[in-house]
Design a protein around this motif. Structure first.
Motif, PDB file in Angstrom:
ATOM      1  N   MET A   1     -18.095 -45.174  -1.366  1.00  0.00           N
ATOM      2  CA  MET A   1     -17.566 -43.905  -0.910  1.00  0.00           C
ATOM      3  C   MET A   1     -18.728 -42.992  -0.548  1.00  0.00           C
ATOM      4  O   MET A   1     -19.799 -43.054  -1.137  1.00  0.00           O
ATOM      5  N   LYS A   2     -18.489 -42.137   0.464  1.00  0.00           N
ATOM      6  CA  LYS A   2     -19.495 -41.187   0.938  1.00  0.00           C
ATOM      7  C   LYS A   2     -18.905 -39.776   0.916  1.00  0.00           C
ATOM      8  O   LYS A   2     -17.704 -39.585   1.093  1.00  0.00           O
ATOM      9  N   LEU A   3     -19.768 -38.806   0.690  1.00  0.00           N
ATOM     10  CA  LEU A   3     -19.411 -37.399   0.815  1.00  0.00           C
ATOM     11  C   LEU A   3     -20.076 -36.887   2.077  1.00  0.00           C
ATOM     12  O   LEU A   3     -21.290 -36.995   2.232  1.00  0.00           O
ATOM     13  N   ILE A   4     -19.267 -36.346   2.989  1.00  0.00           N
ATOM     14  CA  ILE A   4     -19.795 -35.774   4.223  1.00  0.00           C
ATOM     15  C   ILE A   4     -19.761 -34.265   4.088  1.00  0.00           C
ATOM     16  O   ILE A   4     -18.714 -33.676   3.802  1.00  0.00           O
ATOM     17  N   THR A  43     -18.579 -24.563   5.995  1.00  0.00           N
ATOM     18  CA  THR A  43     -19.070 -25.828   5.462  1.00  0.00           C
ATOM     19  C   THR A  43     -17.864 -26.656   5.060  1.00  0.00           C
ATOM     20  O   THR A  43     -17.005 -26.191   4.308  1.00  0.00           O
ATOM     21  N   LEU A  44     -17.783 -27.859   5.602  1.00  0.00           N
ATOM     22  CA  LEU A  44     -16.678 -28.764   5.310  1.00  0.00           C
ATOM     23  C   LEU A  44     -17.155 -29.878   4.398  1.00  0.00           C
ATOM     24  O   LEU A  44     -18.240 -30.429   4.594  1.00  0.00           O
ATOM     25  N   LEU A  45     -16.337 -30.201   3.421  1.00  0.00           N
ATOM     26  CA  LEU A  45     -16.610 -31.310   2.511  1.00  0.00           C
ATOM     27  C   LEU A  45     -15.465 -32.303   2.639  1.00  0.00           C
ATOM     28  O   LEU A  45     -14.293 -31.919   2.566  1.00  0.00           O
ATOM     29  N   THR A  46     -15.802 -33.551   2.843  1.00  0.00           N
ATOM     30  CA  THR A  46     -14.774 -34.588   2.868  1.00  0.00           C
ATOM     31  C   THR A  46     -15.338 -35.891   2.304  1.00  0.00           C
ATOM     32  O   THR A  46     -16.461 -36.278   2.609  1.00  0.00           O
ATOM     33  N   GLU A  50     -16.882 -45.750   3.249  1.00  0.00           N
ATOM     34  CA  GLU A  50     -18.067 -45.977   4.081  1.00  0.00           C
ATOM     35  C   GLU A  50     -17.726 -46.436   5.500  1.00  0.00           C
ATOM     36  O   GLU A  50     -18.355 -46.017   6.464  1.00  0.00           O
ATOM     37  N   GLU A  51     -16.699 -47.260   5.635  1.00  0.00           N
ATOM     38  CA  GLU A  51     -16.360 -47.784   6.959  1.00  0.00           C
ATOM     39  C   GLU A  51     -15.736 -46.729   7.878  1.00  0.00           C
ATOM     40  O   GLU A  51     -15.596 -46.963   9.076  1.00  0.00           O
ATOM     41  N   ARG A  52     -15.386 -45.547   7.362  1.00  0.00           N
ATOM     42  CA  ARG A  52     -14.788 -44.488   8.189  1.00  0.00           C
ATOM     43  C   ARG A  52     -15.746 -43.333   8.468  1.00  0.00           C
ATOM     44  O   ARG A  52     -15.370 -42.360   9.124  1.00  0.00           O
ATOM     45  N   VAL A  53     -16.986 -43.445   8.003  1.00  0.00           N
ATOM     46  CA  VAL A  53     -17.963 -42.369   8.199  1.00  0.00           C
ATOM     47  C   VAL A  53     -18.172 -42.082   9.681  1.00  0.00           C
ATOM     48  O   VAL A  53     -18.163 -40.918  10.105  1.00  0.00           O
ATOM     49  N   GLN A  54     -18.346 -43.098  10.497  1.00  0.00           N
ATOM     50  CA  GLN A  54     -18.599 -42.881  11.927  1.00  0.00           C
ATOM     51  C   GLN A  54     -17.415 -42.222  12.627  1.00  0.00           C
ATOM     52  O   GLN A  54     -17.598 -41.444  13.568  1.00  0.00           O
ATOM     53  N   GLU A  55     -16.219 -42.506  12.170  1.00  0.00           N
ATOM     54  CA  GLU A  55     -15.021 -41.870  12.731  1.00  0.00           C
ATOM     55  C   GLU A  55     -15.063 -40.354  12.483  1.00  0.00           C
ATOM     56  O   GLU A  55     -14.813 -39.551  13.389  1.00  0.00           O
ATOM     57  N   VAL A 100     -23.783 -38.332   2.008  1.00  0.00           N
ATOM     58  CA  VAL A 100     -24.350 -38.566   0.688  1.00  0.00           C
ATOM     59  C   VAL A 100     -23.549 -39.655  -0.022  1.00  0.00           C
ATOM     60  O   VAL A 100     -22.315 -39.679   0.042  1.00  0.00           O
ATOM     61  N   ASP A 101     -24.249 -40.545  -0.719  1.00  0.00           N
ATOM     62  CA  ASP A 101     -23.576 -41.555  -1.535  1.00  0.00           C
ATOM     63  C   ASP A 101     -22.856 -40.883  -2.698  1.00  0.00           C
ATOM     64  O   ASP A 101     -23.372 -39.942  -3.298  1.00  0.00           O
TER      65      ASP A 101
END
Length: 108
Positions: A1-4, A43-46, A50-55, A100-101
């Motif tokens: 999972m990633k935090l954007i 500032t947006l947090l979501t 990992e496979e949806r980060v580029q989307e 961020v991881d």
């Protein structure tokens, strides 16, 4: 999972959030202020898999527009006694994005 973490202009926030929600992404919106121009940002947090980060990155990029604005830089030494500060052209907008991881995620 990633935090954007995406810092975008207030003018773009509604459209970015709407597009992310439409694609099923949950977003937390924080009102923030930039340090250079002291202008309002969002500032947006979501959190995403990992496979949806580029989307998510694509949606942010497509809906965060860069603009040119004229600004007078604040003086750190107070009034400039007789000097008039000329406005300078600065590019604003677009997005600053951090990915961020996430070691652990729980929703209660």
């Amino acid at each position: 999972m990633k935090l954007i973490i995406a810092i975008i202009q207030d003018e773009d926030a509604g459209e970015v959030i709407s597009k992310l929600n439409k694609e099923g992404f949950q977003v937390t919106r924080l009102a923030t202020k930039g340090g250079f121009l002291r202008a309002g940002n969002t500032t947006l947090l979501t959190g995403v898999e990992e496979e949806r980060v580029q989307e998510v990155m694509g949606i942010i990029e497509e809906n965060s527009k860069s603009r040119t604005q004229y600004a007078t830089l604040p003086s750190s030494c107070g009034a400039m006694h007789g000097f008039i500060l000329a406005p300078i052209e600065v590019n604003i907008g677009g997005a600053t994005v951090f990915v961020v991881d996430v070691d652990q995620f729980k929703k209660f």
